[in-house]
Design a protein around this motif. Sequence first.
Motif, PDB file in Angstrom:
ATOM      1  N   GLY A 260     124.434 -37.094 -16.531  1.00  0.00           N
ATOM      2  CA  GLY A 260     125.439 -36.617 -15.935  1.00  0.00           C
ATOM      3  C   GLY A 260     126.042 -35.066 -16.273  1.00  0.00           C
ATOM      4  N   LEU A 261     126.571 -34.376 -15.451  1.00  0.00           N
ATOM      5  CA  LEU A 261     127.144 -33.477 -16.383  1.00  0.00           C
ATOM      6  C   LEU A 261     128.526 -33.633 -16.956  1.00  0.00           C
ATOM      7  CD1 LEU A 261     128.622 -30.658 -13.750  1.00  0.00           C
ATOM      8  CD2 LEU A 261     126.630 -29.946 -15.128  1.00  0.00           C
ATOM      9  N   GLU A 262     128.964 -34.889 -17.703  1.00  0.00           N
ATOM     10  CA  GLU A 262     130.105 -35.022 -18.547  1.00  0.00           C
ATOM     11  C   GLU A 262     128.908 -35.458 -20.170  1.00  0.00           C
ATOM     12  OE1 GLU A 262     128.828 -38.411 -16.605  1.00  0.00           O
ATOM     13  OE2 GLU A 262     129.347 -37.367 -15.951  1.00  0.00           O
TER      14      GLU A 262
ATOM     15  N   CYS B 254     128.133 -32.370 -25.326  1.00  0.00           N
ATOM     16  CA  CYS B 254     127.514 -32.839 -26.001  1.00  0.00           C
ATOM     17  C   CYS B 254     127.520 -30.700 -26.644  1.00  0.00           C
ATOM     18  CB  CYS B 254     125.581 -32.701 -25.415  1.00  0.00           C
ATOM     19  SG  CYS B 254     125.389 -34.050 -25.632  1.00  0.00           S
ATOM     20  N   GLU B 255     127.940 -30.228 -25.832  1.00  0.00           N
ATOM     21  CA  GLU B 255     128.239 -28.640 -25.855  1.00  0.00           C
ATOM     22  C   GLU B 255     129.646 -28.897 -26.284  1.00  0.00           C
ATOM     23  OE1 GLU B 255     129.136 -27.025 -22.033  1.00  0.00           O
ATOM     24  OE2 GLU B 255     126.822 -26.246 -21.298  1.00  0.00           O
TER      25      GLU B 255
ATOM     26  N   MET C 166     123.806 -53.518 -25.641  1.00  0.00           N
ATOM     27  CA  MET C 166     123.483 -54.297 -27.092  1.00  0.00           C
ATOM     28  C   MET C 166     123.360 -53.672 -27.684  1.00  0.00           C
ATOM     29  SD  MET C 166     123.817 -56.787 -29.142  1.00  0.00           S
ATOM     30  CE  MET C 166     124.672 -57.880 -27.757  1.00  0.00           C
ATOM     31  N   ALA C 167     121.875 -52.483 -27.246  1.00  0.00           N
ATOM     32  CA  ALA C 167     121.251 -51.214 -27.828  1.00  0.00           C
ATOM     33  C   ALA C 167     122.334 -50.379 -27.882  1.00  0.00           C
ATOM     34  CB  ALA C 167     120.439 -50.835 -27.308  1.00  0.00           C
ATOM     35  N   LEU C 168     123.461 -49.647 -27.450  1.00  0.00           N
ATOM     36  CA  LEU C 168     123.900 -48.908 -27.281  1.00  0.00           C
ATOM     37  C   LEU C 168     125.426 -49.247 -28.516  1.00  0.00           C
ATOM     38  CD1 LEU C 168     124.702 -47.588 -23.999  1.00  0.00           C
ATOM     39  CD2 LEU C 168     123.651 -46.529 -25.836  1.00  0.00           C
ATOM     40  N   TYR C 169     125.902 -50.856 -28.492  1.00  0.00           N
ATOM     41  CA  TYR C 169     126.537 -50.559 -29.246  1.00  0.00           C
ATOM     42  C   TYR C 169     126.223 -51.044 -30.866  1.00  0.00           C
ATOM     43  CZ  TYR C 169     129.594 -55.062 -31.297  1.00  0.00           C
ATOM     44  OH  TYR C 169     130.503 -55.429 -32.702  1.00  0.00           O
ATOM     45  N   LYS C 170     124.672 -51.493 -31.000  1.00  0.00           N
ATOM     46  CA  LYS C 170     124.748 -52.034 -32.420  1.00  0.00           C
ATOM     47  C   LYS C 170     124.173 -50.317 -32.607  1.00  0.00           C
ATOM     48  CE  LYS C 170     121.370 -55.655 -31.914  1.00  0.00           C
ATOM     49  NZ  LYS C 170     120.560 -56.597 -31.948  1.00  0.00           N
ATOM     50  N   TYR C 171     123.913 -49.691 -31.849  1.00  0.00           N
ATOM     51  CA  TYR C 171     123.707 -47.594 -32.505  1.00  0.00           C
ATOM     52  C   TYR C 171     124.519 -47.504 -32.447  1.00  0.00           C
ATOM     53  CZ  TYR C 171     121.790 -43.228 -32.485  1.00  0.00           C
ATOM     54  OH  TYR C 171     121.704 -42.225 -33.095  1.00  0.00           O
ATOM     55  N   ILE C 172     125.783 -47.838 -31.940  1.00  0.00           N
ATOM     56  CA  ILE C 172     127.229 -46.964 -32.344  1.00  0.00           C
ATOM     57  C   ILE C 172     127.792 -47.803 -33.342  1.00  0.00           C
ATOM     58  CG2 ILE C 172     129.753 -46.925 -31.648  1.00  0.00           C
ATOM     59  CD1 ILE C 172     128.868 -46.837 -28.221  1.00  0.00           C
ATOM     60  N   THR C 173     127.623 -48.760 -33.528  1.00  0.00           N
ATOM     61  CA  THR C 173     128.226 -49.842 -35.036  1.00  0.00           C
ATOM     62  C   THR C 173     127.359 -49.499 -36.250  1.00  0.00           C
ATOM     63  OG1 THR C 173     127.015 -52.076 -34.294  1.00  0.00           O
ATOM     64  CG2 THR C 173     129.944 -51.771 -33.775  1.00  0.00           C
ATOM     65  N   ARG C 174     125.985 -49.289 -36.206  1.00  0.00           N
ATOM     66  CA  ARG C 174     125.215 -48.717 -37.205  1.00  0.00           C
ATOM     67  C   ARG C 174     125.769 -46.912 -37.901  1.00  0.00           C
ATOM     68  NH1 ARG C 174     120.789 -49.483 -35.015  1.00  0.00           N
ATOM     69  NH2 ARG C 174     120.380 -48.033 -34.011  1.00  0.00           N
ATOM     70  N   ASN C 175     125.471 -46.672 -36.728  1.00  0.00           N
ATOM     71  CA  ASN C 175     126.387 -45.498 -37.442  1.00  0.00           C
ATOM     72  C   ASN C 175     127.411 -45.255 -37.331  1.00  0.00           C
ATOM     73  OD1 ASN C 175     123.109 -43.127 -36.865  1.00  0.00           O
ATOM     74  ND2 ASN C 175     123.737 -44.612 -35.112  1.00  0.00           N
TER      75      ASN C 175
ATOM     76  N   VAL D  78     130.055 -41.464 -25.598  1.00  0.00           N
ATOM     77  CA  VAL D  78     130.165 -41.243 -23.640  1.00  0.00           C
ATOM     78  C   VAL D  78     128.983 -42.118 -23.722  1.00  0.00           C
ATOM     79  CG1 VAL D  78     129.978 -38.951 -21.885  1.00  0.00           C
ATOM     80  CG2 VAL D  78     131.260 -38.474 -24.395  1.00  0.00           C
ATOM     81  N   VAL D  79     129.412 -42.817 -22.691  1.00  0.00           N
ATOM     82  CA  VAL D  79     128.070 -43.720 -21.942  1.00  0.00           C
ATOM     83  C   VAL D  79     128.474 -43.244 -20.315  1.00  0.00           C
ATOM     84  CG1 VAL D  79     127.567 -44.882 -24.084  1.00  0.00           C
ATOM     85  CG2 VAL D  79     129.871 -45.864 -22.661  1.00  0.00           C
TER      86      VAL D  79
END
Length: 249
Positions: free
Chosen positions: A36-38, A43-44, A144-153, A163-164
């Motif tokens: 979506g636009l959000e 990103c901008e 689970m994939a989003l959570y692991k990516y957030i905590t890993r970085n 933003v999810v």
Amino acid sequence: MSHFRGAVFRARMFILKLALNFAYRPGSHFKFYYPGLEIKYACEEAEKLGAELHFLGPELNNITWRRLYHEHRLNMGNVFYKLYEFGGTRWEGEHYQQIQKLQLTTPSSYVESCCDTYNINWYIQSLDIMFPYLKRILIDKRDMALYKYITRNAKEGQKIVAVVNQWHMEGIEHLWAHEYGMLPRSQSITEEIDPIGDMPLKEGLFDMLYNAFQRELKNAHSNTTPASYSNMMNTYHREQNWQYEHRNM
């Protein structure tokens, strides 16, 4: 053989799309799988601030497509059986209301006015009933994939803005709370609930006393019985009509 499996997969996805449209009837103008636009605005703004930006792609990324490709338990007959099983229940009424909302609104107005936490959870639980394996792929494993990516970085002392889609927020929050020994907001109460703490009791009692005195005075002058025992105006300024006639009797 690969061409044959690809043709079978496309046929399965076409039947799945028909089943989803039959169950929820979102209309062709609803495309939930597009960013979506959000996402665009986030990103901008990140680029303007010079922040480190990680775009994880759309909902239906390559990993999700591969999971759908190898999942053969998308039983379409279960959809019609569940619709029949839940017929005549309260869920059917909620289902009809959701269909009306989708058909009477545009995607933007639906998201802004109707797509709250209650509706999102309703769709998630409904998807778990109708399409349990699809829900496991699109929501549970994606959470689970989003959570692991957030905590890993995540870096110590650094703020992260993620933003999810709204249907991932509660799952990510529960995973975060479970790992760090916290309670999610949906299960934690920060203070005791006082059901009458904000009610102006003194004002209400004075209002009842004033109306009772005024009613008795008018009846004494007219030598009649009261036509109504309802107050002329109560504390919350409700309109005076028959449905509130009983409240002070």
